[in-house]
Design an enzyme around this catalytic site. Structure first.
Site, PDB file in Angstrom:
ATOM      1  CB  SER A   1       4.534-115.792  42.022  1.00  0.00           C
ATOM      2  OG  SER A   1       3.407-115.014  42.184  1.00  0.00           O
TER       3      SER A   1
ATOM      4  CG  ASP B   1       3.699-112.677  49.251  1.00  0.00           C
ATOM      5  OD1 ASP B   1       3.042-111.713  48.808  1.00  0.00           O
ATOM      6  OD2 ASP B   1       3.714-113.810  48.713  1.00  0.00           O
TER       7      ASP B   1
ATOM      8  CG  HIS C   1       5.507-112.356  45.802  1.00  0.00           C
ATOM      9  ND1 HIS C   1       4.523-113.246  46.158  1.00  0.00           N
ATOM     10  CD2 HIS C   1       5.658-112.489  44.464  1.00  0.00           C
ATOM     11  CE1 HIS C   1       4.114-113.890  45.074  1.00  0.00           C
ATOM     12  NE2 HIS C   1       4.786-113.458  44.038  1.00  0.00           N
TER      13      HIS C   1
END
Ligand SMILES: *[C@@H]1O[C@H](CO)[C@@H](O)[C@H](O)[C@H]1NC(C)=O
Ligand SMILES: *[C@@H]1O[C@H](CO)[C@@H](O)[C@H](O)[C@H]1NC(C)=O
Ligand SMILES: *[C@@H]1O[C@H](CO)[C@@H](O)[C@H](O)[C@H]1NC(C)=O
Ligand SMILES: *[C@@H]1O[C@H](CO)[C@@H](O)[C@H](O)[C@H]1NC(C)=O
Ligand SMILES: *[C@@H]1O[C@H](CO)[C@@H](O)[C@H](O)[C@H]1NC(C)=O
Ligand SMILES: *[C@@H]1O[C@H](CO)[C@@H](O)[C@H](O)[C@H]1NC(C)=O
Ligand SMILES: *[C@@H]1O[C@H](CO)[C@@H](O)[C@H](O)[C@H]1NC(C)=O
Ligand SMILES: *[C@@H]1O[C@H](CO)[C@@H](O)[C@H](O)[C@H]1NC(C)=O
Ligand SMILES: *[C@@H]1O[C@H](CO)[C@@H](O)[C@H](O)[C@H]1NC(C)=O
Ligand SMILES: *[C@@H]1O[C@H](CO)[C@@H](O)[C@H](O)[C@H]1NC(C)=O
Length: 577
Positions: free
Chosen positions: A225, A426, A481
C-alpha cells in the site's frame, strides 16, 4: 472543528475509573544497538501470538530521538535455527497505519478469533524467516512520543481527535474510547516519506545491534500500500547510509524488497481508477457505472484544471499547498466516486462495506491489560494515527511520486531483488496501475518479459508473473489489497522464492541477470463475477480461501435475512493506503 458531544457531556464523571489507561511497563531490558541507538525490550511470553514455546518473540522500542520511541515486535523463524535464518521487516502503509495489521491480518504467526483468542497462522512468513514488525513513524500503533490519558472525540464530519484528560479520570461521555495516547504533535513524527526514512534506519540499527544473532543472514524488506512510497525510499536510504560507512553503524545487507498493492505514482494510479472501473475494466466482469457516471469520472480526471492537471502541477512545482489540494481533489472527485455510488470496499471490490474481511478482532485483543503488559505497551493502539495522516496530508506526500520509481530502478541496479505484486480485486492500489508502474521502472530486460502462470504446491493457479532477472511483477487472482490474507499459500510461497533469490513462477530457478519469463504481453485471465458479493455480509462471516469468498453457510443465512446484521459496523479500521 466542532465535536458532536452527547448531552451526557454535562453529566458526572465515573469515580475512580482510571483502569482505562495503560500502566507503563517497568520490566524492559536496556541495550545499546548499533549507531548508538538505545533499545528497550522484553521477551513476549508464549501464547501472546506465537503459541509454540520453542519459538521466541521479543517486543520493544528503539529510542530514535528525544520523545520518539519506535515500537517493534520480533518473531523467531519457525522450524529452523533462528540464528541462521534471514531477517525480514514488515511495515504497513497509511500513512499512519499500524503494522499490527500485517502481523494479525496478513502474514504474522497468529490471528485472533471472535472470542479474542489467538490461533496459529500456518502460512506465517515466520515459517521462512525471522520477522520484525515495526510501527512507524512515531505515534503510529504502539510507537509513542509524549503520552497523555485521553479519549477520542468524533467531530460532526467523522474526523477523530484525541482529547487529553488532565485529571486522569475517564468521563462517562467518553464512552469506551478512554485510553493512553501520544499527544498529537506534528514535530514529533514525520510528515513525508523522505523524512520518515532516517528513523526507520535508526530502528533497524537499534534492533540489529541489540539482537545480532537474528540479523546475520541477509536482510529483506516487505510492505504494502503506502509502502509503495516507503519501500523504495527507505531502502534506497539504507543503501546510501551503507555507502557512507558511518562509524558504529551496521552495514545492512539488503537483498530483497517486496511490495504488495503499492501506492507509487499518483499520476498513474489516479488514472487507474478509471481503467479499473470503466475501460479496460477489471477481470470480475463488473462494470458498475452508467454512461453519465463514466463521463463524470472521466471529466473529473482529465477535464481542464481537474485531477490530472493538478497532480501534474504538484509534480512540476512541488509546493505543499498545491500537492495537498491536488490530492484532496483526486481523492474526493475521482477515487471516491466508487464509494459514493457503489458502497463497495475499496480494498476488495468483491465485498460491500462494512467488509468483515480481513478480521479485526485483534484490535480489542491488543487493547487488553494482559497483552499490553506482555508486550510492554505504553499506549493504547489505534489502527491509524490521524496525527501522522494529517502531517503527511499537509505536505501532499500522497500526491507526490517522491522519486519512488527512480529509487526502485536504483535498487535493481544495486542488485536488490525487487518483487512487486498485486491482488487483482483491490481497487485502491489496483493491479492495472501497479502494472504500469512496474513497466516504468525499466528494469533491464523487463520489456521483453511475458506473463506466465505461477505454480504453487497446491497445484492451483493463483496468479501470473512477468520477470526479468531480479525484477518481477505478479498479478494475484481472487485477492483484495491484503494478499497474504486472501491467498495465504501463494503469498508465503512467493515470499520464500523472493527471499531465496529464486524465480517467482516456480521457485526452482536460481535467479541470474538473464532470467526471463516467456509469455503473453498481457495477463488475460478473467475470474468473472462468481465471487462478487451482491449483499452486505454478516459481521461474523468467515473467509474461505478455497471458495475465494465467505463460507457458504453464512451466505445462505445472509440470503435468508436479506441484508446481514453488522455487529462490527464502524469498528473496523483500514489502512488509508
Ligand atoms: C486502553 O487500554 C486500557 C487498559 O488496558 C483499557 O482498559 C481500555 O479499554 C483501552 N482503551 C481502548 C479505547 O481500547
Ligand atoms: C533501564 O534504564 C532505565 C532508565 O535508565 C532504568 O530506569 C531501568 O531500571 C533500566 N532497566 C533495567 C532492567 O536495567
Ligand atoms: C508453518 O510452520 C508451522 C509450525 O511448525 C507448521 O505447523 C505449518 O504446517 C507450517 N506451514 C506450512 C505451510 O508449511
Ligand atoms: C511538540 O514537541 C516539541 C518538540 O519536542 C515541543 O517543543 C512542543 O512543546 C510539543 N508540543 C506539544 C503541544 O506538546
Ligand atoms: C489506462 O488506460 C489507458 C488507455 O488504455 C492506457 O493508456 C493507460 O496506460 C492505462 N493506465 C493505467 C494506469 O492503467
Ligand atoms: C447513473 O447512475 C447514477 C448513480 O447511480 C444515477 O444517479 C443516475 O441517475 C444514473 N443516470 C442515468 C442516466 O441512468
Ligand atoms: C514538515 O516537517 C519538516 C521537518 O520537521 C518541517 O520543517 C516542515 O515545516 C513540515 N511541513 C509542514 C507542511 O508541516
Ligand atoms: C495457466 O493457468 C490457467 C488457469 O488459470 C490454465 O487455463 C492455463 O492452461 C495455464 N497455462 C499454462 C501454460 O499452463
Ligand atoms: C454475472 O455474469 C453473468 C455472465 O457471465 C451474467 O449473466 C450475470 O447477470 C452476472 N451477474 C450479475 C449479478 O451481474
Ligand atoms: C453470526 O451471527 C448470527 C447473528 O448475529 C448468528 O445467528 C450466527 O450463529 C453467527 N454465526 C457464527 C458462525 O458465529
Amino acid at each position: 472543528m466542532r465535536f458532536s458531544l452527547l448531552p451526557a457531556a454535562l453529566s458526572i464523571w465515573i469515580a475512580g475509573s482510571s483502569s482505562q489507561f495503560v500502566k507503563a511497563p517497568t520490566d524492559l531490558i536496556n541495550a545499546t544497538g548499533y549507531a548508538g541507538i538505545n533499545v528497550r525490550y522484553k521477551e513476549v511470553p508464549t501464547g501472546i501470538c506465537e503459541l509454540d514455546p520453542n519459538v521466541k518473540s521479543y517486543s520493544g522500542y528503539a529510542d530514535v530521538a528525544e520523545n520518539e520511541h519506535i515500537f517493534f515486535w520480533f518473531f523467531e523463524a519457525r522450524n529452523q535455527d533462528p540464528t541462521e535464518a534471514p531477517l525480514t521487516v514488515w511495515i504497513n502503509g497509511g500513512p499512519g497505519s499500524t503494522s499490527m495489521i500485517g502481523l494479525f491480518e496478513e502474514n504474522g504467526p497468529c490471528r485472533v478469533d471472535s472470542n479474542g483468542n489467538p490461533y496459529s497462522n500456518p502460512y506465517s512468513w515466520s515459517n521462512a524467516s525471522n520477522m520484525l514488525y515495526i510501527d512507524q513513524p512515531t505515534q503510529v500503533g504502539f510507537s509513542y512520543s509524549i503520552i497523555t490519558d485521553g479519549y477520542v472525540a468524533t467531530s460532526s464530519d467523522g474526523t477523530k481527535s484525541k482529547i487529553s484528560i488532565p485529571d486522569g479520570i475517564c468521563p462517562d461521555y467518553a464512552g469506551n474510547t478512554c485510553g493512553s495516547y501520544s499527544v498529537a504533535n506534528l514535530s514529533l513524527t514525520a510528515n513525508t516519506t523522505a523524512n520518515a526514512a532516517p528513523n526507520f534506519w535508526k530502528t533497524l540499527q537499534g534492533f540489529m545491534g541489540a539482537f545480532p544473532q537474528y540479523s546475520r543472514n541477509g536482510f529483506h524488506f516487505s510492505t504494502e500500500s503506502y509502502g509503495g512510497h516507503y519501500g523504495p525510499i527507505f531502502n534506497e536510504y539504507i543503501e546510501e547510509q551503507n555507502a557512507k560507512k558511518i562509524p558504529g553503524a551496521h552495514h545492512i545487507s539488503l537483498e530483497t524488497v517486496l511490495i504488495g498493492n503499492g501506492w507509487y505514482d499518483p499520476l498513474i494510479q489516479y488514472q487507474a481508477y478509471y481503467n479499473f472501473t470503466v475501460w479496460p475494466g477489471n477481470t470480475y466482469d463488473y462494470s458498475p457505472y452508467n454512461k453519465s457516471v463514466q463521463a463524470q469520472l472521466y471529466n473529473n480526471l482529465y477535464g481542464k484544471g481537474n485531477c490530472i492537471d493538478q497532480v501534474q502541477d504538484c509534480y512540476d512545482r512541488g509546493i505543499n499547498e498545491i500537492c495537498s489540494a491536488a490530492d484532496s481533489f483526486c481523492a474526493n472527485f475521482v477515487e471516491s466516486i466508487y464509494d459514493d455510488y457503489l458502497g463497495r470496499d475499496e480494498y476488495d471490490m468483491r465485498e460491500f462495506v462494512p467488509d468483515p474481511f480481513p478480521y479485526s478482532y485483534y484490535q480489542d485483543y491488543l487493547n487488553t491489560p494482559k497483552v499490553q503488559s506482555a508486550i510492554g505497551a505504553f499506549q493504547n493502539i489505534s489502527g491509524s494515527s490521524s496525527a501522522v495522516y494529517n502531517a503527511f496530508t499537509a505536505t501532499g506526500d500522497d500526491s507526490r511520486e517522491s522519486g519512488t520509481i527512480e529509487a526502485l530502478r536504483k535498487l535493481v541496479a544495486q542488485g536488490v531483488n525487487v518483487v512487486l505484486f498485486a491482488g487483482d480485486a483491490d481497487y485502491n492500489c489496483n493491479w492495472l496501475g501497479n502494472e504500469v508502474v512496474a513497466g516504468k521502472v525499466q528494469a533491464p530486460g523487463f520489456e521483453n518479459a511475458g506473463y506466465i502462470n505461477i505454480t504453487t504446491s497446491d497445484s492451483i493457479v493463483h496468479g501470473q508473473v512477468k520477470q526479468a532477472g531480479h525484477f518481477s511483477f505478479s498479478r494475484i487472482y481472487e485477492s483484495g489489497h491484503e494478499v497474504p490474507f486472501y491467498q495465504p499459500l501463494a503469498a508465503l510461497e512467493l515470499f520464500q522464492r523472493a527471499i531465496g533469490g529464486k524465480d517467482i513462477a516456480t521457485g526452482t530457478v536460481k535467479l541470474v541477470g538473464s532470467y526471463l519469463t516467456h509469455g503473453t504481453a498481457k495477463s488475460t485471465y478473467r475470474e468473472g463475477n462468481a465471487t462478487m458479493q451482491f449483499e452486505v455480509l454478516p459481521g461474523n462471516s468467515t473467509y474461505n480461501t478455497m471458495l475465494n469468498g465467505p463460507d457458504k453457510i453464512q451466505r445462505r443465512m445472509a440470503d435468508a435475512r436479506g441484508v446481514g446484521i453488522l455487529s462490527h459496523a464502524g469498528r473496523k479500521f483500514k489502512p488509508g493506503r
